[in-house]
Design a protein around this motif. Structure first.
Motif, PDB file in Angstrom:
ATOM      1  N   SER A   1       0.840  -1.200   0.000  1.00 25.46           N
ATOM      2  CA  SER A   1       0.000   0.000   0.000  1.00 25.46           C
ATOM      3  C   SER A   1       0.875   1.249   0.000  1.00 25.46           C
ATOM      4  O   SER A   1       2.001   1.239   0.509  1.00 25.46           O
ATOM      5  CB  SER A   1      -0.896   0.015   1.240  1.00 25.46           C
ATOM      6  OG  SER A   1      -1.718  -1.132   1.277  1.00 25.46           O
ATOM      7  N   ASP A   2       0.351   2.345  -0.582  1.00 27.73           N
ATOM      8  CA  ASP A   2       1.103   3.598  -0.608  1.00 27.73           C
ATOM      9  C   ASP A   2       1.277   4.170   0.799  1.00 27.73           C
ATOM     10  O   ASP A   2       2.316   4.721   1.129  1.00 27.73           O
ATOM     11  CB  ASP A   2       0.382   4.626  -1.494  1.00 27.73           C
ATOM     12  CG  ASP A   2       0.460   4.263  -2.970  1.00 27.73           C
ATOM     13  OD1 ASP A   2       1.409   3.549  -3.346  1.00 27.73           O
ATOM     14  OD2 ASP A   2      -0.431   4.667  -3.733  1.00 27.73           O
ATOM     15  N   ASP A   3       0.241   4.032   1.604  1.00 31.90           N
ATOM     16  CA  ASP A   3       0.279   4.578   2.962  1.00 31.90           C
ATOM     17  C   ASP A   3       0.437   3.441   3.975  1.00 31.90           C
ATOM     18  O   ASP A   3      -0.466   2.641   4.168  1.00 31.90           O
ATOM     19  CB  ASP A   3      -1.009   5.361   3.243  1.00 31.90           C
ATOM     20  CG  ASP A   3      -0.970   6.068   4.600  1.00 31.90           C
ATOM     21  OD1 ASP A   3       0.070   5.993   5.281  1.00 31.90           O
ATOM     22  OD2 ASP A   3      -1.993   6.682   4.973  1.00 31.90           O
ATOM     23  N   LEU A   4       1.604   3.376   4.582  1.00 36.66           N
ATOM     24  CA  LEU A   4       1.892   2.318   5.560  1.00 36.66           C
ATOM     25  C   LEU A   4       1.909   2.863   6.989  1.00 36.66           C
ATOM     26  O   LEU A   4       2.408   2.205   7.894  1.00 36.66           O
ATOM     27  CB  LEU A   4       3.247   1.666   5.235  1.00 36.66           C
ATOM     28  CG  LEU A   4       3.340   0.934   3.891  1.00 36.66           C
ATOM     29  CD1 LEU A   4       4.770   0.493   3.628  1.00 36.66           C
ATOM     30  CD2 LEU A   4       2.404  -0.264   3.852  1.00 36.66           C
TER      31      LEU A   4
ATOM     32  N   GLY B   1       8.942  -2.311  16.609  1.00 39.48           N
ATOM     33  CA  GLY B   1      10.386  -2.413  16.426  1.00 39.48           C
ATOM     34  C   GLY B   1      10.894  -3.838  16.514  1.00 39.48           C
ATOM     35  O   GLY B   1      10.159  -4.778  16.840  1.00 39.48           O
ATOM     36  N   ILE B   2      12.166  -4.028  16.214  1.00 39.36           N
ATOM     37  CA  ILE B   2      12.804  -5.343  16.286  1.00 39.36           C
ATOM     38  C   ILE B   2      13.559  -5.421  17.610  1.00 39.36           C
ATOM     39  O   ILE B   2      14.509  -4.651  17.824  1.00 39.36           O
ATOM     40  CB  ILE B   2      13.765  -5.558  15.099  1.00 39.36           C
ATOM     41  CG1 ILE B   2      13.025  -5.357  13.777  1.00 39.36           C
ATOM     42  CG2 ILE B   2      14.389  -6.955  15.153  1.00 39.36           C
ATOM     43  CD1 ILE B   2      13.908  -5.413  12.555  1.00 39.36           C
ATOM     44  N   PRO B   3      13.164  -6.299  18.513  1.00 38.97           N
ATOM     45  CA  PRO B   3      13.768  -6.344  19.853  1.00 38.97           C
ATOM     46  C   PRO B   3      15.279  -6.520  19.856  1.00 38.97           C
ATOM     47  O   PRO B   3      15.970  -5.972  20.712  1.00 38.97           O
ATOM     48  CB  PRO B   3      13.066  -7.530  20.522  1.00 38.97           C
ATOM     49  CG  PRO B   3      11.742  -7.610  19.826  1.00 38.97           C
ATOM     50  CD  PRO B   3      12.020  -7.239  18.399  1.00 38.97           C
TER      51      PRO B   3
ATOM     52  N   SER C   1      -5.599  -8.932   7.374  1.00 40.60           N
ATOM     53  CA  SER C   1      -5.988  -9.257   6.002  1.00 40.60           C
ATOM     54  C   SER C   1      -4.762  -9.783   5.273  1.00 40.60           C
ATOM     55  O   SER C   1      -3.625  -9.629   5.749  1.00 40.60           O
ATOM     56  CB  SER C   1      -6.537  -8.024   5.283  1.00 40.60           C
ATOM     57  OG  SER C   1      -5.495  -7.091   5.037  1.00 40.60           O
ATOM     58  N   ASP C   2      -4.974 -10.402   4.112  1.00 37.25           N
ATOM     59  CA  ASP C   2      -3.831 -10.943   3.374  1.00 37.25           C
ATOM     60  C   ASP C   2      -2.909  -9.824   2.871  1.00 37.25           C
ATOM     61  O   ASP C   2      -1.699  -9.994   2.785  1.00 37.25           O
ATOM     62  CB  ASP C   2      -4.294 -11.845   2.223  1.00 37.25           C
ATOM     63  CG  ASP C   2      -5.273 -11.151   1.289  1.00 37.25           C
ATOM     64  OD1 ASP C   2      -5.898 -10.171   1.718  1.00 37.25           O
ATOM     65  OD2 ASP C   2      -5.422 -11.601   0.139  1.00 37.25           O
ATOM     66  N   LYS C   3      -3.484  -8.639   2.569  1.00 39.47           N
ATOM     67  CA  LYS C   3      -2.647  -7.511   2.121  1.00 39.47           C
ATOM     68  C   LYS C   3      -1.744  -7.018   3.252  1.00 39.47           C
ATOM     69  O   LYS C   3      -0.638  -6.525   3.018  1.00 39.47           O
ATOM     70  CB  LYS C   3      -3.545  -6.367   1.631  1.00 39.47           C
ATOM     71  CG  LYS C   3      -2.794  -5.168   1.026  1.00 39.47           C
ATOM     72  CD  LYS C   3      -2.044  -5.565  -0.242  1.00 39.47           C
ATOM     73  CE  LYS C   3      -1.348  -4.379  -0.893  1.00 39.47           C
ATOM     74  NZ  LYS C   3      -2.264  -3.494  -1.607  1.00 39.47           N
ATOM     75  N   ASP C   4      -2.208  -7.189   4.491  1.00 34.77           N
ATOM     76  CA  ASP C   4      -1.395  -6.794   5.644  1.00 34.77           C
ATOM     77  C   ASP C   4      -0.073  -7.558   5.705  1.00 34.77           C
ATOM     78  O   ASP C   4       0.911  -7.057   6.262  1.00 34.77           O
ATOM     79  CB  ASP C   4      -2.165  -7.029   6.950  1.00 34.77           C
ATOM     80  CG  ASP C   4      -3.177  -5.928   7.235  1.00 34.77           C
ATOM     81  OD1 ASP C   4      -3.118  -4.883   6.556  1.00 34.77           O
ATOM     82  OD2 ASP C   4      -4.028  -6.126   8.125  1.00 34.77           O
ATOM     83  N   VAL C   5      -0.055  -8.765   5.151  1.00 32.41           N
ATOM     84  CA  VAL C   5       1.173  -9.573   5.186  1.00 32.41           C
ATOM     85  C   VAL C   5       2.271  -8.887   4.371  1.00 32.41           C
ATOM     86  O   VAL C   5       3.418  -8.768   4.812  1.00 32.41           O
ATOM     87  CB  VAL C   5       0.912 -11.005   4.663  1.00 32.41           C
ATOM     88  CG1 VAL C   5       2.206 -11.802   4.621  1.00 32.41           C
ATOM     89  CG2 VAL C   5      -0.113 -11.704   5.550  1.00 32.41           C
TER      90      VAL C   5
ATOM     91  N   VAL D   1       7.119  -5.333   4.370  1.00 32.54           N
ATOM     92  CA  VAL D   1       7.847  -4.142   3.929  1.00 32.54           C
ATOM     93  C   VAL D   1       8.283  -3.309   5.136  1.00 32.54           C
ATOM     94  O   VAL D   1       9.441  -2.883   5.236  1.00 32.54           O
ATOM     95  CB  VAL D   1       6.969  -3.298   2.972  1.00 32.54           C
ATOM     96  CG1 VAL D   1       7.570  -1.906   2.766  1.00 32.54           C
ATOM     97  CG2 VAL D   1       6.806  -4.002   1.635  1.00 32.54           C
ATOM     98  N   VAL D   2       7.373  -3.088   6.071  1.00 30.55           N
ATOM     99  CA  VAL D   2       7.699  -2.303   7.270  1.00 30.55           C
ATOM    100  C   VAL D   2       8.808  -2.973   8.079  1.00 30.55           C
ATOM    101  O   VAL D   2       9.748  -2.321   8.545  1.00 30.55           O
ATOM    102  CB  VAL D   2       6.439  -2.102   8.142  1.00 30.55           C
ATOM    103  CG1 VAL D   2       6.803  -1.524   9.516  1.00 30.55           C
ATOM    104  CG2 VAL D   2       5.445  -1.186   7.442  1.00 30.55           C
TER     105      VAL D   2
END
Length: 653
Positions: free
Chosen positions: A162-165, A174-176, A206-210, A215-216
């Motif tokens: 998505s364009d807006d994340l 964050g990554i611990p 949702s599947d798009k959230d994957v 990406v995030v």
């Protein structure tokens, strides 16, 4: 450091590593550190942090984690009726697999190039110094592997995200922890937390959230690596080369991260060219710029006007304050945005920010790189104006110029002509300034097209400027403006766009600057202006008078002449029906433009065009040089007058 070597990443070699990558997706083991378990909140949702800290159910035992099984579980939870794995989940799993595969290849390449492989073979015989070198290279190799892996995943998935994340980034805590101890630990740690996030119901709905989360997550991993890279040693064999994937545009150049520069278009006031009084030269150049940018081919990732010689990646508009520079920026952006909307083309208006110069050492360079990076994005048309360019691109040798300005100029020069200078023909940088003489000479040498923004100059211009003001009053209260209109002039009739530069430059005979005029006359006594030797001797004489005049200036003159040869209007019906031209493939567009160019050249006099453009450019060179000198003289005279008056006042007292 410039990347002076390119190494191919061969598909056949990647195929041999794919099974190893798949094994990481099927099963990894990781034991959380105490620090990761007790990570501070930092304002993120407490439930997610608690979930991550208790990923091992609070025990110290290692747990087998499987990303592929988690993806299958998501398929059952999100789309229970689907027989096959949904496309977004499948794309994500494949992209992560390909990223790991490429990361392993990069790790092996670094090991061979840095000597880590040899150290590993003789590990048991290493002394203290050798062991330290082995550990340092292991950390660096792991970091570059994780960076390359993440970079490849982003390359594959960003077009589908998505364009807006912003919502996903808000959820992300964050990554611990990130491990660089070894490649195995690095991948295991990375996939462990990635898998835990995927399993959290608040993250994936949702599947798009994957795709969006992936990406995030890997953007965050790149950021973590970037924070650590300055502490890494033995990075020479990373920073001196580029790795390019076979049969693909994907390439890794050191720690360079193009995705770091993904930018959003800035809002701007909508202005039309008809609202700008005077400035015929500037408006004509601006119209040609928009037409050339719109001709960019997104499939071929190049612009036919680059091949024809009529594209200016860097240009400059200059003039005294109040003549319409900011209005011209808005007018170019307005015209591009309207056409892009009609043609369904993504557009980025990307002005240089006012807050670019940093007080921290290296901070300005980092900000400038972040601003320049989006200009290498081939997926949209980009207009990048630099208003009041003298503020950030000031002459480096001038007294009092900050280190931040020098950093900004260094980055600008590298990204406009050098190892990093990638221009597909879809972006253009415009320098707009009241004080061109204050710009750094190396920056000015990068400017291939230049025009004067001189505002209203004629009686009709001033009539129209007044008309644009009082007509609003007349529309609000008819007959309130009780003054006579001119009898032989229709308002705004002179504010239309010129058909070509010949209309504007027809009056140019000889240079207007005194020193250039003298040089021109001296050379003209020996050679005619239609002889090649005339220009060779003119350039030589100019260089003697103006030592900074160089071969780059000659190339800029040649570019300006090439621009005149492509100084023709695109057919009106091409805009009305985009299928005729804009939707065609690159070769078709190139051939159509070539036909227009041939037709345009039939009525042109090459010798006259060359003379006009040379005179215009040399006048500009002298104006900038003389204005700088005159400004310094005036400042010195003013200071002497102040001292004289102060002495007189002192003596009178």
């Amino acid at each position: 450091m410039e990347h002076n070597s390119t190494f191919p990443i061969k598909q056949a070699e990647l195929d041999m590593l794919r099974d190893e990558a798949t094994s990481y997706l099927k099963s990894i083991q990781w034991e959380q550190s105490s620090r990761a378990k007790n990570r501070e909140n930092n304002g993120k949702e407490e439930s997610i942090l608690l979930y991550l800290s208790r990923a091992n159910n609070g025990s110290r035992s290692t747990e087998i984690t499987s990303v592929s099984k988690t993806i299958l579980a998501l398929k059952k939870r999100l789309l229970p009726d689907s027989v096959a794995i949904p496309i977004f989940l499948n794309q994500t799993l494949f992209a992560v697999q390909e990223g790991i595969t490429l990361g392993i290849w990069i790790k092996d390449s670094y090991s061979d190039a840095s000597g880590l492989s040899s150290l590993n073979e003789n590990k048991s015989a290493l002394d203290t110094k050798g062991k330290r070198e082995f550990e340092s290279k292991m950390h660096t190799g792991t970091a570059f592997m994780l960076f390359s892996m993440s970079y490849k995943i982003l390359h594959d998935l960003k077009p589908h995200a998505s364009d807006d994340l912003s919502v996903m980034k808000q959820k992300f805590a964050g990554i611990p922890e990130v491990s660089l101890l070894s490649p195995n630990k690095g991948i295991s740690c990375c996939l462990y937390y990635y898998n835990k996030y995927l399993g959290h119901p608040e993250i994936i709905k949702s599947d798009k959230d994957v795709i969006n989360f992936t990406v995030v997550y890997f953007e965050a991993l790149i950021d973590e690596i970037q924070l650590r890279k300055n502490s890494l040693e033995y990075t020479e064999t990373i920073e001196d080369r580029t790795y390019k994937l076979e049969n693909s545009e994907f390439a890794i150049s050191g720690w360079s991260n193009i995705f770091q520069g993904v930018a959003k278009s800035i809002e701007f006031n909508k202005i039309r060219f008809e609202q700008i009084v005077g400035n015929r030269d500037a408006k004509h150049f601006a119209r040609r710029l928009t037409e050339r940018l719109l001709s960019y081919d997104f499939e071929a990732k190049k612009n036919p006007f680059q091949e024809l010689g009529g594209f200016m990646p860097v240009f400059m508009g200059y003039g005294i304050p109040g003549t319409g520079k900011s209005m011209l920026i808005a007018a170019i952006a307005t015209r591009l945005k309207e056409y892009c909307d009609e043609l369904d083309i993504p557009f980025l208006f990307h002005p240089m920010p006012d807050t670019l110069i940093s007080t921290f050492q290296g901070g300005s360079a980092e900000k400038m790189v972040a601003w320049m990076k989006p200009l290498q994005d081939p997926s949209k048309l980009i207009f990048a104006p630099i208003d009041d360019a003298e503020n950030n691109l000031q002459e480096r040798t001038a007294q009092g110029v900050s280190a931040g300005v020098k950093e900004v100029i260094g980055v600008f020069l590298r990204y406009t002509e050098g190892a990093y200078a990638v221009n597909y023909g879809n972006s253009s940088i415009g320098l707009f300034t009241n004080l061109p003489e204050m710009l750094d000479k190396a920056v000015i040498s990068r400017v291939q097209g230049r025009f004067k923004i001189d505002g209203a100059r004629t009686e009709h211009d001033f009539l129209d400027q007044d008309y644009l003001w009082w007509r609003k009053l007349d529309e609000t209260l008819p007959d309130f403006v009780n003054m006579q209109n001119p009898q032989k002039y229709k308002y705004l009739q002179d504010q239309g766009l010129a058909k070509n530069m010949g209309e504007i430059l027809s009056s140019i005979e000889k240079p207007s600057e005194e020193r250039v005029h003298e040089i021109y006359d001296d050379v003209e006594k020996k050679f005619n202006a239609n002889q090649h030797l005339f220009y060779a001797n003119l350039y030589k004489s100019m260089q003697k008078e103006f030592p900074f005049f160089s071969s780059r200036d000659v190339r800029n003159i040649q570019s300006a002449i090439s621009l005149r040869l492509t100084d023709f209007d695109l057919e009106k019906d091409w805009f009305e029906n985009p299928e005729i031209y804009f939707k065609q493939d690159y070769e078709t567009k190139f051939n159509m433009l070539q036909e227009l160019m041939r037709a345009n050249m039939k009525g042109l006099d090459f010798s006259e065009i060359r003379r006009q453009e040379v005179v215009r450019y040399l006048d500009n060179v002298a104006t900038i040089a003389d204005t700088d000198f005159k400004r310094k003289v005036d400042a010195r005279v003013n200071q002497l007058n102040i001292e004289k008056e102060a002495r007189k006042t002192f003596e009178d007292d």
